[in-house]
Design a protein around this motif. Structure first.
Motif, PDB file in Angstrom:
ATOM      1  N   GLU A  48       0.824  -1.207   0.000  1.00 52.75           N
ATOM      2  CA  GLU A  48       0.000   0.000   0.000  1.00 52.75           C
ATOM      3  C   GLU A  48       0.860   1.260   0.000  1.00 52.75           C
ATOM      4  O   GLU A  48       1.898   1.316   0.649  1.00 52.75           O
ATOM      5  N   THR A  49       0.382   2.253  -0.725  1.00 51.11           N
ATOM      6  CA  THR A  49       0.996   3.574  -0.723  1.00 51.11           C
ATOM      7  C   THR A  49      -0.042   4.571  -0.225  1.00 51.11           C
ATOM      8  O   THR A  49      -1.208   4.506  -0.622  1.00 51.11           O
ATOM      9  N   VAL A  50       0.393   5.467   0.644  1.00 51.32           N
ATOM     10  CA  VAL A  50      -0.501   6.493   1.173  1.00 51.32           C
ATOM     11  C   VAL A  50      -0.058   7.846   0.631  1.00 51.32           C
ATOM     12  O   VAL A  50       1.108   8.225   0.752  1.00 51.32           O
ATOM     13  N   LEU A  51      -0.983   8.536  -0.012  1.00 55.94           N
ATOM     14  CA  LEU A  51      -0.753   9.877  -0.550  1.00 55.94           C
ATOM     15  C   LEU A  51      -1.711  10.840   0.117  1.00 55.94           C
ATOM     16  O   LEU A  51      -2.855  10.485   0.411  1.00 55.94           O
ATOM     17  N   VAL A  52      -1.272  12.066   0.311  1.00 60.56           N
ATOM     18  CA  VAL A  52      -2.182  13.130   0.722  1.00 60.56           C
ATOM     19  C   VAL A  52      -2.283  14.088  -0.454  1.00 60.56           C
ATOM     20  O   VAL A  52      -1.272  14.603  -0.942  1.00 60.56           O
ATOM     21  N   ALA A  53      -3.505  14.274  -0.926  1.00 64.03           N
ATOM     22  CA  ALA A  53      -3.752  15.132  -2.079  1.00 64.03           C
ATOM     23  C   ALA A  53      -4.446  16.398  -1.629  1.00 64.03           C
ATOM     24  O   ALA A  53      -5.291  16.372  -0.734  1.00 64.03           O
ATOM     25  N   SER A  54      -4.076  17.500  -2.249  1.00 58.15           N
ATOM     26  CA  SER A  54      -4.816  18.749  -2.074  1.00 58.15           C
ATOM     27  C   SER A  54      -5.836  18.809  -3.198  1.00 58.15           C
ATOM     28  O   SER A  54      -5.470  18.766  -4.377  1.00 58.15           O
ATOM     29  N   VAL A  55      -7.100  18.874  -2.826  1.00 57.67           N
ATOM     30  CA  VAL A  55      -8.187  18.934  -3.794  1.00 57.67           C
ATOM     31  C   VAL A  55      -8.886  20.285  -3.632  1.00 57.67           C
ATOM     32  O   VAL A  55      -9.306  20.644  -2.539  1.00 57.67           O
ATOM     33  N   ARG A  56      -8.951  21.029  -4.726  1.00 57.11           N
ATOM     34  CA  ARG A  56      -9.655  22.310  -4.705  1.00 57.11           C
ATOM     35  C   ARG A  56     -11.114  22.065  -5.074  1.00 57.11           C
ATOM     36  O   ARG A  56     -11.413  21.457  -6.098  1.00 57.11           O
ATOM     37  N   VAL A  57     -12.018  22.530  -4.206  1.00 55.89           N
ATOM     38  CA  VAL A  57     -13.452  22.461  -4.470  1.00 55.89           C
ATOM     39  C   VAL A  57     -13.895  23.862  -4.876  1.00 55.89           C
ATOM     40  O   VAL A  57     -13.661  24.830  -4.147  1.00 55.89           O
ATOM     41  N   ILE A  58     -14.513  23.960  -6.061  1.00 53.07           N
ATOM     42  CA  ILE A  58     -14.919  25.244  -6.636  1.00 53.07           C
ATOM     43  C   ILE A  58     -16.443  25.313  -6.640  1.00 53.07           C
ATOM     44  O   ILE A  58     -17.105  24.407  -7.159  1.00 53.07           O
ATOM     45  N   ASN A  59     -16.980  26.384  -6.067  1.00 53.78           N
ATOM     46  CA  ASN A  59     -18.429  26.581  -5.990  1.00 53.78           C
ATOM     47  C   ASN A  59     -18.830  27.734  -6.912  1.00 53.78           C
ATOM     48  O   ASN A  59     -18.644  28.896  -6.549  1.00 53.78           O
ATOM     49  N   LEU A  74      -9.169   7.790  -7.000  1.00 49.53           N
ATOM     50  CA  LEU A  74      -8.082   8.271  -7.841  1.00 49.53           C
ATOM     51  C   LEU A  74      -8.055   7.396  -9.091  1.00 49.53           C
ATOM     52  O   LEU A  74      -8.041   6.166  -8.994  1.00 49.53           O
ATOM     53  N   ILE A  75      -8.089   8.036 -10.256  1.00 51.09           N
ATOM     54  CA  ILE A  75      -8.224   7.332 -11.528  1.00 51.09           C
ATOM     55  C   ILE A  75      -6.927   7.452 -12.330  1.00 51.09           C
ATOM     56  O   ILE A  75      -6.361   8.537 -12.436  1.00 51.09           O
ATOM     57  N   LEU A  76      -6.473   6.340 -12.889  1.00 44.47           N
ATOM     58  CA  LEU A  76      -5.333   6.322 -13.790  1.00 44.47           C
ATOM     59  C   LEU A  76      -5.706   5.463 -14.988  1.00 44.47           C
ATOM     60  O   LEU A  76      -6.029   4.273 -14.830  1.00 44.47           O
ATOM     61  N   ASP A  77      -5.694   6.072 -16.163  1.00 45.49           N
ATOM     62  CA  ASP A  77      -6.040   5.387 -17.401  1.00 45.49           C
ATOM     63  C   ASP A  77      -7.426   4.730 -17.300  1.00 45.49           C
ATOM     64  O   ASP A  77      -7.612   3.565 -17.618  1.00 45.49           O
ATOM     65  N   ASP A  78      -8.384   5.506 -16.815  1.00 45.85           N
ATOM     66  CA  ASP A  78      -9.800   5.116 -16.692  1.00 45.85           C
ATOM     67  C   ASP A  78     -10.048   3.984 -15.703  1.00 45.85           C
ATOM     68  O   ASP A  78     -11.100   3.355 -15.738  1.00 45.85           O
ATOM     69  N   ARG A  79      -9.092   3.697 -14.835  1.00 43.44           N
ATOM     70  CA  ARG A  79      -9.279   2.660 -13.818  1.00 43.44           C
ATOM     71  C   ARG A  79      -8.941   3.212 -12.442  1.00 43.44           C
ATOM     72  O   ARG A  79      -7.988   3.963 -12.283  1.00 43.44           O
ATOM     73  N   LYS A  80      -9.687   2.769 -11.449  1.00 43.95           N
ATOM     74  CA  LYS A  80      -9.439   3.195 -10.074  1.00 43.95           C
ATOM     75  C   LYS A  80      -8.153   2.557  -9.562  1.00 43.95           C
ATOM     76  O   LYS A  80      -7.956   1.352  -9.686  1.00 43.95           O
ATOM     77  N   VAL A  81      -7.266   3.394  -9.006  1.00 45.06           N
ATOM     78  CA  VAL A  81      -6.043   2.872  -8.399  1.00 45.06           C
ATOM     79  C   VAL A  81      -5.997   3.153  -6.895  1.00 45.06           C
ATOM     80  O   VAL A  81      -5.153   2.622  -6.201  1.00 45.06           O
ATOM     81  N   GLY A  82      -6.914   3.984  -6.403  1.00 43.22           N
ATOM     82  CA  GLY A  82      -6.918   4.281  -4.985  1.00 43.22           C
ATOM     83  C   GLY A  82      -8.208   4.922  -4.535  1.00 43.22           C
ATOM     84  O   GLY A  82      -8.996   5.422  -5.334  1.00 43.22           O
ATOM     85  N   THR A  83      -8.405   4.884  -3.213  1.00 38.67           N
ATOM     86  CA  THR A  83      -9.589   5.465  -2.588  1.00 38.67           C
ATOM     87  C   THR A  83      -9.140   6.496  -1.565  1.00 38.67           C
ATOM     88  O   THR A  83      -8.203   6.246  -0.804  1.00 38.67           O
ATOM     89  N   VAL A 102      -7.034  15.302   1.251  1.00 32.82           N
ATOM     90  CA  VAL A 102      -7.649  13.988   1.092  1.00 32.82           C
ATOM     91  C   VAL A 102      -6.553  12.938   1.198  1.00 32.82           C
ATOM     92  O   VAL A 102      -5.562  13.004   0.476  1.00 32.82           O
ATOM     93  N   THR A 103      -6.727  11.981   2.104  1.00 32.72           N
ATOM     94  CA  THR A 103      -5.767  10.895   2.250  1.00 32.72           C
ATOM     95  C   THR A 103      -6.195   9.736   1.363  1.00 32.72           C
ATOM     96  O   THR A 103      -7.288   9.198   1.508  1.00 32.72           O
ATOM     97  N   PHE A 104      -5.317   9.380   0.414  1.00 30.69           N
ATOM     98  CA  PHE A 104      -5.578   8.286  -0.519  1.00 30.69           C
ATOM     99  C   PHE A 104      -4.784   7.060  -0.116  1.00 30.69           C
ATOM    100  O   PHE A 104      -3.605   7.155   0.208  1.00 30.69           O
ATOM    101  N   HIS A 105      -5.437   5.906  -0.181  1.00 28.53           N
ATOM    102  CA  HIS A 105      -4.789   4.608   0.024  1.00 28.53           C
ATOM    103  C   HIS A 105      -4.799   3.899  -1.319  1.00 28.53           C
ATOM    104  O   HIS A 105      -5.860   3.679  -1.908  1.00 28.53           O
ATOM    105  N   ILE A 106      -3.601   3.565  -1.785  1.00 33.55           N
ATOM    106  CA  ILE A 106      -3.439   3.006  -3.122  1.00 33.55           C
ATOM    107  C   ILE A 106      -2.815   1.627  -3.021  1.00 33.55           C
ATOM    108  O   ILE A 106      -1.819   1.443  -2.300  1.00 33.55           O
TER     109      ILE A 106
END
Length: 170
Positions: A48-59, A74-83, A102-106
């Motif tokens: 497992e790899t753990v990433l922290v992503a900064s996600v901008r939410v625009i309203n 998290l999508i790579l080449d149209d497939r899910k690689v992480g949640t 957002v903490t991603f587990h891949i």
């Protein structure tokens, strides 16, 4: 027709006219937008790899939103690689933006094999983030879906045309 039924019919018809008129003047909300603004590696193991992503939410709407949290893929080449999860509440002002961590587990093996396949067979890759933002309003909890997919031309990155085996160490 009995007078009481006529009155009920008039009241019902009037209510329906008011309801339809009210719905036709209600502005619909524009969809919220998200962008992936940064990735930071936190930890990596064989599985497992753990990433922290900064996600901008625009309203793009004039009213603010209060969110209970969010979940993403998290999508790579149209497939899910992480949640990824953002369990803390956050808000976005009307006509504003906010950054959410957002903490991603891949799954490391899935991601590595996906990257190798992309580099070996393709010169363009899709990437992105899909998910749901959870908001509670007068009508209860709602899930607002968001989706941001991009394309990356690997020719612009000087990525080798083929994957070469690592040299053996003597």
């Amino acid at each position: 027709m009995y007078p009481s039924r006529k009155i009920a019919l008039v009241v019902l018809t009037g209510s329906l006219v008011i309801l339809v008129a009210g719905c036709s003047t209600t502005d619909s909300l524009e969809e919220l937008e998200i962008t992936l603004t940064g990735l930071q590696f936190e930890d990596s193991t064989l599985l497992e790899t753990v990433l922290v992503a900064s996600v901008r939410v625009i309203n793009p709407n004039p009213d603010a939103f209060e969110f209970e949290g969010a979940s993403f893929k998290l999508i790579l080449d149209d497939r899910k690689v992480g949640t990824g999860l953002a369990p803390e509440p956050f808000s976005v002002d009307g006509l504003g933006t906010t950054l959410v961590d957002v903490t991603f587990h891949i799954n490391t093996a899935t991601a590595v094999f996906r990257i190798v396949d992309v580099l070996k067979d393709q010169r363009e890759v899709t990437y992105g983030i899909r998910g749901s933002l959870f908001v509670t309003g007068k009508l209860g909890r709602k899930k607002l879906k968001v989706d941001k997919i991009g394309r990356l031309d690997l020719n612009d990155l000087d990525v080798p045309q083929s994957i070469q085996p690592l040299p053996s160490v003597s």
